[in-house]
Motif scaffolding. Sequence first.
Motif, PDB file in Angstrom:
ATOM      1  N   ASP A   1     -83.775  -1.851 -17.709  1.00  0.00           N
ATOM      2  CA  ASP A   1     -84.814  -0.838 -17.623  1.00  0.00           C
ATOM      3  C   ASP A   1     -84.928  -0.634 -16.001  1.00  0.00           C
ATOM      4  OD1 ASP A   1     -85.396  -0.255 -20.179  1.00  0.00           O
ATOM      5  OD2 ASP A   1     -86.778  -1.868 -20.417  1.00  0.00           O
ATOM      6  N   ASP A   2     -84.589  -1.992 -15.242  1.00  0.00           N
ATOM      7  CA  ASP A   2     -84.691  -1.831 -13.731  1.00  0.00           C
ATOM      8  C   ASP A   2     -83.599  -1.050 -13.016  1.00  0.00           C
ATOM      9  OD1 ASP A   2     -86.924  -3.310 -13.965  1.00  0.00           O
ATOM     10  OD2 ASP A   2     -85.902  -5.122 -13.942  1.00  0.00           O
ATOM     11  N   ILE A   3     -82.232  -0.805 -13.882  1.00  0.00           N
ATOM     12  CA  ILE A   3     -81.224  -0.109 -13.138  1.00  0.00           C
ATOM     13  C   ILE A   3     -80.851   1.081 -13.635  1.00  0.00           C
ATOM     14  CG2 ILE A   3     -80.303  -2.764 -12.488  1.00  0.00           C
ATOM     15  CD1 ILE A   3     -78.313  -2.422 -14.945  1.00  0.00           C
ATOM     16  N   VAL A   4     -81.485   1.712 -14.781  1.00  0.00           N
ATOM     17  CA  VAL A   4     -80.988   2.873 -15.200  1.00  0.00           C
ATOM     18  C   VAL A   4     -82.219   3.883 -14.988  1.00  0.00           C
ATOM     19  CG1 VAL A   4     -80.590   3.952 -17.436  1.00  0.00           C
ATOM     20  CG2 VAL A   4     -79.557   1.683 -17.178  1.00  0.00           C
ATOM     21  N   GLU A   5     -81.596   5.004 -14.827  1.00  0.00           N
ATOM     22  CA  GLU A   5     -82.587   6.215 -14.661  1.00  0.00           C
ATOM     23  C   GLU A   5     -82.095   7.310 -15.597  1.00  0.00           C
ATOM     24  OE1 GLU A   5     -83.661   9.359 -11.211  1.00  0.00           O
ATOM     25  OE2 GLU A   5     -83.353   7.500 -10.509  1.00  0.00           O
ATOM     26  N   TRP A   6     -82.936   7.506 -16.433  1.00  0.00           N
ATOM     27  CA  TRP A   6     -82.420   8.720 -17.442  1.00  0.00           C
ATOM     28  C   TRP A   6     -83.160  10.061 -16.979  1.00  0.00           C
ATOM     29  CZ3 TRP A   6     -79.759   7.178 -21.639  1.00  0.00           C
ATOM     30  CH2 TRP A   6     -79.757   5.843 -22.075  1.00  0.00           C
ATOM     31  N   ARG A   7     -82.369  10.985 -16.766  1.00  0.00           N
ATOM     32  CA  ARG A   7     -82.632  12.295 -16.493  1.00  0.00           C
ATOM     33  C   ARG A   7     -82.296  13.279 -17.514  1.00  0.00           C
ATOM     34  NH1 ARG A   7     -81.567  13.183  -9.960  1.00  0.00           N
ATOM     35  NH2 ARG A   7     -82.698  11.378  -9.408  1.00  0.00           N
ATOM     36  N   ASN A   8     -83.294  13.976 -18.234  1.00  0.00           N
ATOM     37  CA  ASN A   8     -83.021  14.821 -19.312  1.00  0.00           C
ATOM     38  C   ASN A   8     -83.259  16.164 -18.892  1.00  0.00           C
ATOM     39  OD1 ASN A   8     -82.134  12.825 -21.219  1.00  0.00           O
ATOM     40  ND2 ASN A   8     -84.371  12.352 -21.699  1.00  0.00           N
TER      41      ASN A   8
END
Length: 197
Positions: free
Chosen positions: A190-197
Amino acid sequence: MISAIYDRRSIRKFSNKPISQKDITDIIQSGIKAPSSKNRQPWKYIVIQGKSKEEMLKVFRQGIEREENERALLPQSKQCIATAKYTVDIMSEAPTVIFVVNTLGKSILADLTLEEHVYEICNIQSISASIQNMLLAATEKGIGSLWICDIYFAYPELYEWLDSEGQLIAAIAFGYPNEFPKERPRKNIDDIVEWRN
């Protein structure tokens, strides 16, 4: 493959049991299967064993001594010289060391254009994929490995000793493990992944 990823560890203590030429060849073949930018396959592997390994270790130590006392290539990294010395001791235990060369690479001291810089980055990405394949193949065979970047403390000396065109990228120590370290901590997803939808 997934279990090899999760089971792989950086090994720093090796038994003196030799690795068969077939296993070394299989490990290198796994490296060759890695994807590469524009299929350039910029890698070359130099396998060091026996008396050649003793010569290499001597050259490595000479480079570290130079780095410590004069003409430092990495003057702001002097605090890491002790770990570089430790790395040489680790390599002395490993029956096989493989140097990985970027055959299309320029000197680390070269003044590059933006395009040349991007080209270098793409080739190093390819070589990194190759190295990771080799580490996982070794793990699958029960062979330990250590990916080594401390070679840069003796870069000019090792480069001259290897006498191979291209850019020296890394070394990998291989041997049957004499230790079974626990997994090192990893960052939380959760600290290293950025989700963009």
